[in-house]
Write an enzyme that holds these catalytic residues in place. Structure first.
Site, mmCIF file in Angstrom:
data_model
loop_
_atom_site.group_PDB
_atom_site.id
_atom_site.type_symbol
_atom_site.label_atom_id
_atom_site.label_comp_id
_atom_site.label_asym_id
_atom_site.label_seq_id
_atom_site.Cartn_x
_atom_site.Cartn_y
_atom_site.Cartn_z
ATOM 1 N N PRO A 136 0.848 -1.203 0.000
ATOM 2 C CA PRO A 136 0.000 0.000 0.000
ATOM 3 C C PRO A 136 0.878 1.247 0.000
ATOM 4 O O PRO A 136 1.709 1.427 0.895
ATOM 5 C CB PRO A 136 -0.785 -0.122 1.311
ATOM 6 C CG PRO A 136 0.086 -0.950 2.205
ATOM 7 C CD PRO A 136 0.840 -1.897 1.316
ATOM 8 N N ASP A 150 5.901 3.742 1.253
ATOM 9 C CA ASP A 150 5.230 2.575 1.809
ATOM 10 C C ASP A 150 4.380 3.045 2.993
ATOM 11 O O ASP A 150 4.913 3.427 4.044
ATOM 12 C CB ASP A 150 6.287 1.562 2.259
ATOM 13 C CG ASP A 150 5.679 0.240 2.717
ATOM 14 O OD1 ASP A 150 4.498 0.223 3.083
ATOM 15 O OD2 ASP A 150 6.415 -0.767 2.734
ATOM 16 N N HIS A 151 3.040 2.977 2.838
ATOM 17 C CA HIS A 151 2.155 3.526 3.857
ATOM 18 C C HIS A 151 2.082 2.653 5.109
ATOM 19 O O HIS A 151 1.468 3.038 6.109
ATOM 20 C CB HIS A 151 0.742 3.714 3.277
ATOM 21 C CG HIS A 151 0.009 4.883 3.863
ATOM 22 N ND1 HIS A 151 0.284 5.396 5.123
ATOM 23 C CD2 HIS A 151 -0.993 5.661 3.359
ATOM 24 C CE1 HIS A 151 -0.517 6.414 5.364
ATOM 25 N NE2 HIS A 151 -1.294 6.597 4.316
ATOM 26 N N ARG A 152 2.705 1.487 5.081
ATOM 27 C CA ARG A 152 2.714 0.639 6.275
ATOM 28 C C ARG A 152 3.624 1.213 7.356
ATOM 29 O O ARG A 152 3.436 0.944 8.540
ATOM 30 C CB ARG A 152 3.175 -0.783 5.916
ATOM 31 C CG ARG A 152 2.206 -1.541 5.023
ATOM 32 C CD ARG A 152 2.788 -2.858 4.557
ATOM 33 N NE ARG A 152 3.987 -2.681 3.734
ATOM 34 C CZ ARG A 152 4.651 -3.677 3.160
ATOM 35 N NH1 ARG A 152 4.230 -4.934 3.304
ATOM 36 N NH2 ARG A 152 5.727 -3.435 2.426
ATOM 37 N N ILE A 194 5.321 4.687 6.711
ATOM 38 C CA ILE A 194 5.498 6.126 6.504
ATOM 39 C C ILE A 194 4.134 6.750 6.247
ATOM 40 O O ILE A 194 3.325 6.211 5.479
ATOM 41 C CB ILE A 194 6.445 6.401 5.311
ATOM 42 C CG1 ILE A 194 7.818 5.773 5.561
ATOM 43 C CG2 ILE A 194 6.590 7.901 5.063
ATOM 44 C CD1 ILE A 194 8.720 5.758 4.345
#
Length: 432
Positions: free
Chosen positions: A233, A403-405, A407
């Protein structure tokens, strides 16, 4: 009976199969332990593979041009001439070779020209004092009657290459002009852009309408990496950066061999010192904070595919050394001579399409990294100045993919804000 298999080695952490570029030895040839027998194309480079055994190359299972999965047998070595026929029969029957235990097959991180024995199951590691030469150099030396032991190699780790042999007999060809890397961005009037357009990949330019052109090993590696990226994601944040100060600095130090790519990489690396999370990556155990800041820069290859040479510790190295490193990396990337840690050790990636006049674009996050920065072309823009007037400023659009996991938006925005501040108000500090 002592017949041994030569296995397809794992020459990088992402390699799942390799392509046989050429066999240095022919069936029936005597081979010494640690001698190069085959050249393999991994997903990033061409590497020599050495045999762990002494004897005779009895039978080749995978011919030049063929591919094989990592760990599969590609040839048989017999310890005696009398066993050559037995090895051929073994190959035809499809049975497993080696009456003595084969070395443990472990993924390799071998250097060009000297894959590690314990890691690839075939070769012996590079040792000081042992002659290391490319297959072409050995063949040329034999034809020209040149003693390889008298030469000093110009390749990685002192590896002797064909040019070294040609030079010693006075037959060296004039050096061909170095094709500028597509990511090197010299300045047009006060704007980051390349000195020449990036080359069109040969595979694309020579394709015939209606023809299906198989992927190269490198292209297949890119496909696997991009598909893996779809499972991550991500989000993107854009920012406008005024480059007048950076352009001025570039004009001042361009004559000393400094490239715009090195300047941008240095600026990003210095900013990452204040934002370690942007330099981090995801793991199932948690956030991996990297001790080094290694900047990967995307480079399109002439024959198709993409490779990302790495400027290691870019925040610590002076801009002049960084530029020299970059030139060396690009030259060796195009010659497929990069060592694995020179293309797979990046912690943050830059992708620059400004040379094509692209204003802005989204970059795909590389596997194993937390962020990638897409850089567009710098153009003159009419802007409102701080004193309420209008002026013309050189500006470029940058777009970060994260990487939204691990950041979040605020982290990325703060990084871009500090990067812009460095480039706009303190670009001269990049030379310190």
């Amino acid at each position: 009976m002592s017949i041994h298999e030569i296995f397809m080695p794992a020459l990088s952490s992402t390699m799942t199969e390799g392509k046989i570029v050429s066999w240095v030895k022919s069936p029936g040839d005597k081979v010494e332990k640690g001698e190069t027998v085959v050249v393999v194309e991994s997903d990033k480079a061409d590497m020599d593979v050495e045999t762990f055994y002494e004897g005779y190359l009895a039978h080749i299972i995978v011919d030049a041009g063929g591919t094989a999965a990592v760990g599969s047998a590609i040839a048989y070595v017999a310890e005696t001439e009398a066993e050559i026929e037995a090895a051929k029969s073994l190959a035809n029957s499809g049975s497993t070779a080696a009456t003595t235990p084969a070395p443990e097959k472990v993924p390799a991180t071998a250097s060009v020209g000297a894959p590690t024995a314990a890691q690839n199951g075939n070769g012996s590691n590079h040792k000081e004092g042992r002659l290391v030469a490319s297959p072409r150099a050995r063949k040329l030396a034999k034809e020209l009657k040149v003693d390889l032991t008298s030469l000093k190699g110009s390749g990685p780790y002192g590896r002797i290459v064909a040019e070294d042999v040609e030079a010693v007999v006075g037959k060296a060809k004039p050096a061909a002009p170095v094709t500028p890397a597509p990511t090197v961005a010299p300045v047009q009037p006060a704007a980051p852009a390349p000195a020449a357009p990036a080359p069109v990949p040969a595979a694309a330019s020579s394709a015939v309408s209606g023809q299906v052109v198989p992927f190269t090993t490198l292209q297949n590696a890119v496909v696997r990496g991009m598909v893996a990226s779809l499972a991550v994601p991500v989000f993107r944040v854009g920012y406008t950066i005024t480059t007048d100060g950076l352009d001025k600095l570039y004009k001042q130090i361009k004559s000393k061999g400094v490239t715009m790519t090195a300047l941008l990489a240095k600026a990003v690396a210095v900013t990452l010192q204040k934002h370690p999370l942007i330099n981090a990556s995801y793991s199932e155990q948690g956030i991996v904070y990297h001790s080094d800041i290694n900047i990967s820069v995307a480079v399109a290859m002439d024959d198709g595919g993409l490779i990302t040479p790495v400027l290691r510790n870019a925040d610590m190295i002076d801009i002049y050394s960084l530029s020299r490193n970059w030139k060396s990396l690009v030259d060796r990337a195009r010659a497929k001579q990069l060592q694995p840690d020179e293309y797979n050790s990046g912690t943050f990636t830059l992708s620059n399409l400004g040379m094509f006049g692209v204003d802005t674009f989204d970059a795909i996050l590389p596997p194993g990294q937390g962020s990638i920065l897409a850089i567009g072309a710098a153009r003159p823009q009419l802007v409102a100045t701080a004193d309420g007037l209008f002026g013309v400023r050189q500006q470029m659009q940058v777009n970060i993919t994260c990487d939204h996991r691990i950041i979040y938006g605020a982290h990325a925005a703060a990084f871009l804000q500090d990067l812009a501040k460095l480039i706009e108000t303190n670009a001269q500090s990049l030379t310190l």
